[in-house]
Design a protein around this motif. Structure first.
Motif, mmCIF file in Angstrom:
data_model
loop_
_atom_site.group_PDB
_atom_site.id
_atom_site.type_symbol
_atom_site.label_atom_id
_atom_site.label_comp_id
_atom_site.label_asym_id
_atom_site.label_seq_id
_atom_site.Cartn_x
_atom_site.Cartn_y
_atom_site.Cartn_z
ATOM 1 N N ASN B 135 44.462 -7.022 -4.281
ATOM 2 C CA ASN B 135 43.210 -6.693 -3.618
ATOM 3 C C ASN B 135 43.877 -6.056 -2.327
ATOM 4 N N LEU B 136 44.810 -6.435 -1.755
ATOM 5 C CA LEU B 136 45.550 -5.746 -0.749
ATOM 6 C C LEU B 136 45.576 -4.479 -0.760
ATOM 7 N N TYR B 137 46.354 -3.877 -2.091
ATOM 8 C CA TYR B 137 46.871 -2.630 -2.414
ATOM 9 C C TYR B 137 45.794 -1.840 -3.130
ATOM 10 N N ASP B 138 44.441 -2.567 -3.343
ATOM 11 C CA ASP B 138 43.478 -1.762 -4.117
ATOM 12 C C ASP B 138 43.199 -0.340 -3.516
ATOM 13 N N PRO B 139 43.455 0.655 -4.218
ATOM 14 C CA PRO B 139 43.040 1.899 -3.804
ATOM 15 C C PRO B 139 41.863 2.199 -3.559
ATOM 16 N N ASP B 140 41.037 1.256 -4.009
ATOM 17 C CA ASP B 140 39.444 1.589 -3.750
ATOM 18 C C ASP B 140 38.712 1.032 -2.659
ATOM 19 N N ARG B 141 39.656 0.393 -1.818
ATOM 20 C CA ARG B 141 39.508 -0.231 -0.495
ATOM 21 C C ARG B 141 38.757 0.743 0.294
ATOM 22 N N SER B 142 37.555 0.450 0.949
ATOM 23 C CA SER B 142 36.989 1.226 2.100
ATOM 24 C C SER B 142 38.121 1.723 3.263
ATOM 25 N N GLN B 143 37.968 2.689 3.606
ATOM 26 C CA GLN B 143 38.967 3.249 4.743
ATOM 27 C C GLN B 143 38.332 3.884 6.067
ATOM 28 N N SER B 144 37.094 3.976 5.685
ATOM 29 C CA SER B 144 36.405 4.771 7.101
ATOM 30 C C SER B 144 34.780 4.253 7.324
ATOM 31 N N LEU B 145 34.625 4.340 8.318
ATOM 32 C CA LEU B 145 33.153 3.832 9.018
ATOM 33 C C LEU B 145 32.151 4.698 8.238
ATOM 34 N N LEU B 146 31.194 4.337 7.853
ATOM 35 C CA LEU B 146 30.138 5.185 7.182
ATOM 36 C C LEU B 146 29.005 4.933 7.993
ATOM 37 N N LYS B 147 28.214 5.921 8.245
ATOM 38 C CA LYS B 147 26.731 5.679 8.649
ATOM 39 C C LYS B 147 26.044 6.545 7.610
ATOM 40 N N PHE B 148 25.170 5.699 6.817
ATOM 41 C CA PHE B 148 24.170 6.360 5.582
ATOM 42 C C PHE B 148 25.296 7.061 4.645
ATOM 43 N N GLY B 149 26.517 6.841 4.634
ATOM 44 C CA GLY B 149 27.482 7.282 3.575
ATOM 45 C C GLY B 149 28.143 8.222 4.206
ATOM 46 N N GLN B 150 27.783 8.904 5.559
ATOM 47 C CA GLN B 150 28.737 9.969 6.131
ATOM 48 C C GLN B 150 29.496 9.304 7.049
ATOM 49 N N ILE B 151 30.776 9.848 7.143
ATOM 50 C CA ILE B 151 32.025 9.280 7.969
ATOM 51 C C ILE B 151 31.511 9.436 9.268
ATOM 52 N N GLN B 152 31.869 8.700 9.888
ATOM 53 C CA GLN B 152 31.707 8.249 11.581
ATOM 54 C C GLN B 152 32.903 8.008 12.216
ATOM 55 N N THR B 153 32.992 7.998 13.598
ATOM 56 C CA THR B 153 34.103 7.376 14.182
ATOM 57 C C THR B 153 33.576 5.992 14.949
ATOM 58 N N TRP B 154 34.921 5.230 15.182
ATOM 59 C CA TRP B 154 34.469 3.943 15.822
ATOM 60 C C TRP B 154 33.693 4.273 17.126
ATOM 61 N N GLN B 155 34.082 5.081 17.752
ATOM 62 C CA GLN B 155 33.403 5.408 19.020
ATOM 63 C C GLN B 155 31.765 5.437 18.810
ATOM 64 N N ALA B 156 31.345 6.156 17.887
ATOM 65 C CA ALA B 156 30.019 6.443 17.518
ATOM 66 C C ALA B 156 29.373 5.008 17.171
ATOM 67 N N PHE B 157 30.182 4.447 16.600
ATOM 68 C CA PHE B 157 29.466 3.227 15.775
ATOM 69 C C PHE B 157 29.298 2.152 17.237
#
Lengths: 477, 1012, 182
Positions: B135-157
């Motif tokens: 599970n740790l190395y699962d390539p499908d792990r989520s890597q980025s913040l999404l807002k409605f599926g669009q990548i966002q930054t932590w600041q925005a969140f």
């Protein structure tokens, strides 16, 4: 028998049809390479060539993706690959048998079919050898099976039957080629002497090594030929015995069987003669003049050999079943029950039908002399022998000792393509052979004619009485 | 840092562009008609694309070393090149911690072992824990913040979140709802409490699809308060499990299995053996292990319990409808007698699926038998905030529907997939104006939320969690977060509480500082010790003395006598679906059914034939395809593959939860059937009056073991083969050699060869080892932890469903399962089968290139780089333990998966045979160590992966040439048995007899049949 | 030196017959006449011809026998050497020299070597390949591979003398007589 014939007391069924002279024999056979080939030849060659291309494609896919494209799995590690290997190598055996054993047995009727059968042997062994070569997971390191020093510093493991195969099959192939080619040399010389075109002269001249029919050469030729025959006889027996040991050495129920060597050899000859018939009958139609030399008598004899070996094979099946039940070994018993009534039961009973029941027809002279019937029977026998190998290889493996490891096997499209491909290759080679090489051993035929009728000219039929006594065997009689 | 973020952003976008076409290739990969190579094509391309993006997105950027002072088990200096370090930490399942020691090789965790100091592990693990590393190395792990599926930054969140929260401050947060998994982590709970203080009106709900509501309700009925029962299985001589898989599932399963096994190891001088009765609808690991198993509908378990309660004179009134059948009644009476005969050393365990009333009855029986305080004790619930998940999720659904919820923060749960079907959660979530979902994958729920926040893996950050008995483990990170944007729930809550600046380490340690475990002076020492050991001493919850409520009266829910019963159960490998993308668990043959990559509708053969889904032909189940049926119940329908299994109760269907996921990831999506769609709040565990309609279609099922046995009307897959030695305790006491059950010639057979001598000394000053293994099927439960452990240790590739269907699975260690007796309720025998390491190895003899040869220590060695791949060895192996790389299975383009691989074990290429090596890499490690210290390898110094994982310690490995080694002692046991002995392969892996302890009163034909 | 020139120009004198019997008789005569260096050419091997010519040898069989011995020793030696001296391995607990397993390969090697012995031996003793040979200069010699039987007395024979030899051949009443150009 032969003396009797020569004494004119017994009239042997003719080994020749119609009037022959040395000239005629040479012309009939020796000229085929220079004649225009029949349309049937073009068709068959075309088919064969298509099959060959299919084979090449299938092999490319195999090398690209791996043996995974075949149906093999655990527990059935061997499938079509080894089945076809055994099938082809078995077919090959008839050639050597005819050329070697029948020679030693002084069977005059071998003369007109041995060259043909030997060619068949060589091409069949080519097809056979292909399978073990590509069935490995990493064909590009197959050379590790040869005893040549390599970067691992390890030698082959000489206790493995597969290693024996490497030696047996390669030796068999080499010896068959030598034997065949040696017999060809005088005939190629004859071709050379008749060749009209310069090119043909040069090629046949080179291939015949400058043979000049010297009596002294003939003497050495014959002793060498005879010795080769003497060697090929145990060789051909050993080769299929070794092939059978691939199974018999193992501990798998249905493989670990003591009767395998003789029963495999018989099966090989059986299928081999079936294949010879399958080829000879169409060839007689394609090249009508062959009928003068491959007479109904020849065909009748081959059918008889088929019948005899077929009976041996059938006896083998019965013995297997008997062992299975008599051994009181739970694995053996289950193995044979599984063959008869397990998931693959239709294969087993089809096998019994093809190899056990159908050949019984050959008891009847009418059948043996009915070409089409014979042709169909020989096809059925070929199928039957293939099924036999399927039963031995797959049905034994798919359920052996540990039930938890049991499984099923089914071929994939690539298994079939490879198999069909080899058949195509075989056909192609046979027709190339028929086209460019004297199909029958002319010298030996002339010799036979001389033996039987004692002179090169004219009046067929009544044998010459004061012909020299037949002590020489080189010619075969 | 900012610059890096930008780079990553771009590269991740790049990855996102590829996504759709990847998905589409994926479908092709799993389409049943896809030609094997064509599905490889798609896999290859898929890996290429994923790999590329992966390389850029995560790894290339950062080193592995985690932040915060982590403490290794070993004395040697950290960062020793080529050396592995072991760190104690914990993995959680359903909130409960299981202690592990993680092997970290040059900064990357590659293998998990049990932590012997941890109460829930005792040094062993289960399959879930073994697979956690993947599970740790699962390539499908989520890597980025999404807002409605669009990548966002932590600041925005954080900006948006804070804005929402400030709006809520006005109304004291009455619009805020917090939905989490069941949480035992004290530090996280503390953060949540702080949050709730700031927003008093906000509410915190917890949801686990596999929850313990009924257990707590049961204790409330019986004792008046929520209690956490803990079983002392070791002390129990007679155990009755009612619809409970306590040996396999649940927070303490590993421990219970160990204790159960300890009460069951029969040796020449140790004839004590506990007896296990199990009543359950569908065979489970526990049921397969039982001495007596009664197939019975879940809804009728209550009646059975009541009958037993009555028989043992339990002090309670039970009002109920329905009747037991005569057989069931007789069974109940016999069991009751046996229980009474073992007052104080008996035990009744009820599964979480049973209604509270049944739990109450069980408590009453335990009380009547004087087991309270002896074989069963109680503590307060270890959850930080005990609650009833079902109530929580229902209320939340109601509130959302009524529009009370404006801000929904979800930590790690996946209600859109696993919430009760009648709540239609998937439709509710979008109704919430501002929803945040923290999870490791962009799963079904993330897709519906406004914000998705990638969650970091427990191995990447600090945390803490309680075990089933309350013992706390500090989870230390083993590796720097693979993806920079991930946060743990703790970190997220801290950020929300305005402690964003703090490191996870400070948060956790800070909490425990204040928790006043010890005077500040000793805190550091205590902390170091706790982190080092993996447990904080004296944190186990105190045992409560309980009294059954006087004149206790319970009412059993009414039982529909007729009507097809549907039983929902956690999947043996997917659990509630959270492991759906874990290929190790996907391909692991399910302990009972041996199916992988799918769940099916289990039913008895009789029922299947009655429903017309299975023909009555003899070889019904040889085929790899099962009929698809439509199951209708409570107005909902589900299409599933019907699959008969021996021992299932008639007129009932068992559905395993956790499959049919749509957004699990590249491997998990689209496997199996989603049983949650039938699961409603009124019938969470079982329901009735289902209809089954055949669809006429068939569905391909991957199994590693066939039910070919069903060909024989009676199940007897042993076919009288000398594969197991089976006997009863009684027979063992009469004749420890169990001679009457042995057959075939045993001992030495005459040979024309002298053979190889494995004597102790080649020359006097050079001691020679002789490795061997003894397996005790009597205590093996078939839980399959060893299989996954083997896979993790030996870099064994996963081949995918198609290849398993073609019988090309790669497991070096498999668990054989044999049935005996009537198909309705057979005896089941299981034994793990690694390579037998035969001294007269049939495989070696037939290899033409000497690619498999024998070491002088008796190991049957496979030389990968010499193997040509003739497969003759496998054909000639009577145990069929060899595996072949038909394709290039072990081919991972994703660098992240390379991190997973064990550097001590060769990764096998295409066309090469492989098999169990007795973990030769571990042998050699020990050998090197011993050489350094100039001594012999000690007994027990080498532990193969399977032995190390085994919860019941059924596997023992050691040196035969050392007469005092445990393995030597076991080899001297009278009931030792080697598989297929008469073949004279002289295996180094041998077995003890499988012993059963049947109750003479219930002694069935099956048991007699059991003997050959 | 003129004499020598003659010898170099003429290879021999060739007579053509139409039946094996005639040839055999002719060969016997030639031998009785005292000629030693002569050879016969026939479309197929004729028994008794070499006896009539008085040629006897068993080189080929001996060669084959020797090759067989070498082959067998090579086969067995290879297996023993590799599996005991060069790289001994414990294979399935079998002895290093498990001789029964070594029999097949020993046999195959023997056959292989003998086969080459026979083939190469035959060619070598026959002096083949022979790209050129004078006898082919005689036009009708082409029929030697079809249906004619030739006897050629070589000029090398001490008794050879163009006239007398031609006369002698004449006495055997052949179909034709021709001088073979060198």
């Amino acid at each position: 028998m032969q003396e009797a014939i020569r004494a004119g007391t017994v009239q042997e069924p003719p080994l020749f049809e119609g009037e022959q002279t040395y000239e005629r024999i040479t012309a009939q056979i020796g000229d085929i390479p220079f004649e225009k080939h029949p349309i049937g030849w073009t068709v068959m060659f075309g088919l064969g060539f298509t099959g060959t291309t299919l084979l090449v494609f299938a092999l490319c896919m195999l090398l690209l993706w791996g043996v995974g494209i075949w149906g093999v799995n655990q527990p059935v590690g061997w499938g079509f690959d080894i089945i076809n290997f055994v099938w082809w190598i078995g077919i090959g055996h008839a050639g050597t048998l005819i050329s070697a054993i029948l020679l030693l047995l002084r069977q005059g009727w071998r003369m007109s079919i041995n060259r043909f059968a030997e060619a068949m042997t060589i091409f069949a062994v080519m097809c056979a050898g292909l399978f073990p070569a590509v069935h490995t997971g990493r064909p590009w390191v197959d050379y590790w099976l040869l005893p040549i020093p390599n970067w691992l510093a390890v030698w082959p493991q000489f206790r493995s039957p597969l290693e024996w195969d490497v030696f047996a099959v390669s030796t068999y192939f080499t010896v068959s080629v030598l034997f065949w080619y040696m017999g060809l040399i005088p005939d190629l010389a004859a071709v050379r002497d008749r060749a009209k075109s310069h090119l043909a002269k040069v090629i046949s001249g080179i291939l015949s090594w400058g043979w000049r029919n010297s009596a002294v050469h003939w003497m050495r030729f014959e002793s060498a030929y005879l010795l080769l025959a003497g060697l090929s006889t145990p060789l051909v027996l050993s080769v299929h015995s070794v092939v059978s040991l691939d199974f018999a050495i193992s501990i798998v129920p249905g493989w670990h069987v003591t009767i395998f060597p003789p029963y495999f050899v018989a099966g090989a000859i059986y299928s081999g003669f079936a294949m010879v018939l399958t080829l000879v009958i169409p060839f007689r139609i394609l090249y009508p003049k062959l009928r003068e030399y491959i007479t109904m008598h020849h065909i009748d004899m081959m059918a008889k050999v088929m019948l005899a070996t077929g009976l041996i094979v059938f006896y083998g099946y019965m013995m297997e079943a008997f062992f299975g039940f008599y051994s009181a070994n739970m694995f053996e018993k289950y193995m044979i029950t599984n063959r008869m009534f397990g998931p693959y039961w239709p294969v087993y009973w089809a096998l019994i039908f093809c190899n056990g029941v159908v050949p019984q027809l050959l008891w009847f002279r009418k059948v043996r002399h009915h070409l089409w019937l014979l042709f169909i029977i020989s096809l059925i026998v070929n199928v039957g022998m293939w099924l036999e190998r399927f039963v031995i290889v797959v049905v034994s493996l798919h359920r052996d000792f540990t039930p938890s490891g049991w499984g099923m096997y089914g071929p994939t499209i690539w298994d079939v393509a490879t198999y069909v491909g080899t058949i195509g290759f075989f056909v192609m080679m046979m027709f190339l052979f028929a086209r460019f090489v004297p199909m029958l051993a002319m010298a030996e035929l002339k010799d036979l004619w001389y033996r039987l009728y004692g002179h090169g000219g004219g009046h067929n039929g009544h044998a010459k009485t004061e012909a020299p006594a037949p002590t020489r065997t080189g010619g075969g009689v | 840092m900012e610059k890096r973020d930008n780079e990553r952003l771009w590269r991740s976008l790049n990855e996102r562009e590829n996504a759709p076409q990847l998905k589409e290739q994926l479908q092709r990969e799993f389409a049943p008609e896809a030609a094997p190579h064509s599905n490889l094509v798609s896999r290859r391309q898929f890996l290429k694309l994923m790999g590329a993006s992966m390389a850029l997105a995560g790894l290339s950027a950062c080193g592995y070393k985690p932040q915060g002072p982590i403490i290794a088990r070993a004395k040697i200096p950290e960062e020793a090149p080529g050396e592995s370090l072991y760190y104690a930490t914990a993995v959680t399942l359903g909130g409960y911690a299981k202690g592990v020691l993680a092997r970290v090789y040059e900064g990357r965790p590659i293998k998990l072992e049990g932590n012997e100091l941890h109460p829930a592990s005792l040094g062993s693990t289960d399959a879930f824990t073994q697979a956690e590393i993947l599970n740790l190395y699962d390539p499908d792990r989520s890597q980025s913040l999404l807002k409605f599926g669009q990548i966002q930054t932590w600041q925005a969140f954080t900006g948006e979140l804070m804005q929402q929260l400030t709006l809520q401050q006005a109304k004291k947060g009455s619009g805020i709802r917090l939905l989490t998994e069941v949480i035992t982590s004290p530090s996280l709970a503390a953060q949540i409490q702080t949050f709730l203080k700031t927003y008093p009106q906000a509410k915190w709900y917890q949801w686990e699809a596999i929850n313990r509501d009924h257990v707590y309700e049961g204790t409330r009925l019986a004792f008046g308060e929520w209690l956490n029962p803990i079983y002392r299985v070791r002390q129990a001589k007679v155990i009755l499990a009612l619809d409970s898989d306590f040996l396999f599932l649940g927070p303490a399963a590993v421990r219970y299995a160990r204790e159960f096994a300890d009460g069951r190891r029969v040796r020449e001088n140790q004839h004590q053996m506990n007896r296990l009765y199990v009543a359950e609808p569908m065979p489970t690991v526990t049921g397969f292990t039982a001495d007596h198993r009664l197939p019975i509908h879940s809804s009728r378990i209550g009646l059975l319990a009541a009958a037993i309660a009555q028989a043992v004179g339990a002090p309670l009134q039970v009002t109920m409808q329905g009747e037991l059948t005569p057989e069931e009644r007789r069974w109940a009476e016999v069991v009751a007698r046996d229980l009474i005969a073992h007052k104080g050393e008996s035990l009744i365990i009820v599964g979480e699926a049973q209604p509270p009333a049944v739990h109450a009855i069980a408590h009453a029986i335990n009380a009547a038998l004087g087991n309270l305080g002896k074989t069963v004790v109680f503590t307060a619930p270890p959850e930080a905030e005990p609650t009833l998940c079902t109530e929580d999720i229902r209320t939340l659904a109601k509130e959302i529907a009524e529009g009370q919820v404006e801000v929904l923060i979800m930590l790690g749960t996946n209600p859109a997939y696993d919430a009760l079907a009648d709540l239609n959660f998937a439709e509710l979530i979008p109704k919430v104006p501002f929803s945040v979902h923290l999870s490791r994958y962009t799963d079904e729920t993330s897709a519906l939320c406004v914000w998705h926040v990638p969650e970091s893996h427990p191995f990447e950050t600090w945390g803490d969690a309680r075990a089933f008995d309350g013992t706390v483990t500090i989870q230390q990170p083993l590796i720097f977060p693979l993806y920079p944007n991930t946060r743990s729930a703790l970190e997220l809550m801290a950020q929300i509480n305005g402690q964003g600046g703090k490191q996870a380490f400070d948060l956790v340690q800070g909490y425990w500082k204040t928790a006043s475990l010890a005077p500040a002076a000793q805190f550091d020492a205590l902390w170091r010790q706790s982190v080092h050991d993996g447990v904080i001493p004296r944190t186990a919850l105190p045992i409560k003395s309980v009294r059954l409520r006087p004149n206790l009266a319970v009412e059993l829910p009414p039982v529909e006598a007729q009507g097809l019963e549907i039983r929902f159960a956690p999947d043996p490998t997917m659990y509630d679906g959270r492991f759906a993308n874990n290929t190790w668990l996907q391909e692991l043959p399910k302990p009972v059914s041996r199916i992988c990559w799918d769940n099916v509708a289990f039913m008895s053969l009789k029922t299947a034939q009655e429903l017309g889904v299975v023909g009555t032909e003899k070889v019904a189940l040889v085929h790899d395809s099962a009929p698809l049926v439509q199951i209708r119940v409570n107005g909902r329908t589900l299409i599933a593959a019907a699959y008969p299994i021996p021992g299932h109760v008639d007129n009932a269907i068992t559905l395993h939860l956790g499959y049919g996921r749509t957004r699990a990831g590249s491997n998990g999506s689209g496997t199996g059937f989603n049983a949650y769609t039938l699961r409603i709040s009124d019938a969470m565990w079982f329901t009735h009056n289902a209809e089954v309609v055949t669809t006429g279609q068939r569905y391909t099922i991957a199994r590693t073991e066939e039910h070919h046995l069903i060909e024989h009307g009676e199940l007897d897959s042993l076919h009288h083969r000398p594969i197991m030695l089976i006997g009863t305790l009684q027979e063992f006491q009469q004749d420890p050699h169990l001679k009457k059950h042995r057959h075939g010639e045993s001992g030495e057979l005459p040979s024309m060869y002298k053979g190889f001598q494995y004597d102790r000394y080649q020359n006097p000053n050079n001691y020679r080892y002789a490795w061997a293994m003894v397996i005790d099927p009597t205590v093996c439960t078939g839980c399959s932890a060893c299989v996954t452990a083997c896979q993790a240790e030996n870099n064994i590739p996963v081949v995918g469903k198609q290849e398993v269907v073609r019988q090309r699975e790669m497991f070096w260690l498999r668990i054989d399962r044999y049935f005996k007796g009537p198909v309705e309720n057979p005896r089941t025998y299981q034994l793990p089968v690694p390579c037998m390491q035969c001294e007269n190895a049939p495989c070696e003899l037939v290899c033409p290139v000497a690619a498999t040869v024998h070491s002088e220590e008796g190991l049957n060695q496979m030389v990968y780089n010499r193997c040509v791949g003739t497969r003759y060895c496998s054909n000639n192996c009577p145990y069929k333990v060899r595996r072949f790389n038909y394709y290039r299975y072990a081919y991972y383009k994703q660098p992240v998966l390379h991190l997973l691989q064990n550097p001590d074990v060769t990764v096998r290429g295409r066309g090469v045979m492989e098999k169990c090596t007795y973990c030769v890499q571990r042998i050699n490690r020990a050998r090197i160590q011993a050489k350094k210290e100039n001594r012999r390898i000690r007994d027990g110094e080498i532990i193969p992966a399977c032995q190390q994982a085994c919860p019941t310690k059924a596997i023992v490995f050691g040196d035969l040439n050392d007469p005092d080694s445990e393995v030597s002692r076991l080899r001297r046991e009278p009931h030792l048995f080697s598989m297929l002995e008469e073949l004279n392969t002289r295996p180094r892996t041998t077995y003890l007899a499988k012993l059963e302890n049947p109750n003479p009163e219930l002694h069935t034909e099956a048991h007699n049949a059991g003997s050959h | 030196m003129a004499h020598a020139a003659v010898v170099s120009r003429v290879y021999g004198m060739m007579a053509e017959f139409d039946s094996p019997e005639a040839l055999i008789k002719a060969a016997q005569q030639t031998r009785l006449e005292g000629y030693r260096r002569f050879d016969c050419y026939t479309p197929f091997p004729i028994h008794g011809l070499t006896d009539a010519m008085g040629v006897r040898e068993a080189k080929v069989p001996w060669t084959v026998f020797i090759c067989g011995l070498i082959g067998a020793m090579f086969g067995f030696g290879l297996q023993v050497y590799t599996s005991t001296i060069d790289y001994p391995l414990n294979v399935g607990g079998r002895d290093l020299i498990s001789w029964p397993y070594f029999i097949p390969i020993t046999f195959e090697c023997m056959v292989l070597f003998t086969a080459f012995g026979a083939f190469i031996g035959m060619l070598a003793y026959n002096g083949l390949p022979a790209p050129y040979h004078p006898v082919f200069n005689v036009p009708q010699f082409a029929r030697s591979s079809v249906d004619r039987f030739f006897l050629c007395i070589e000029a090398r024979d001490p008794k050879f003398d163009p006239e007398r030899t031609r006369a002698f051949l004449q006495s055997l009443n052949p179909i034709s007589i021709s001088e073979v150009e060198e």
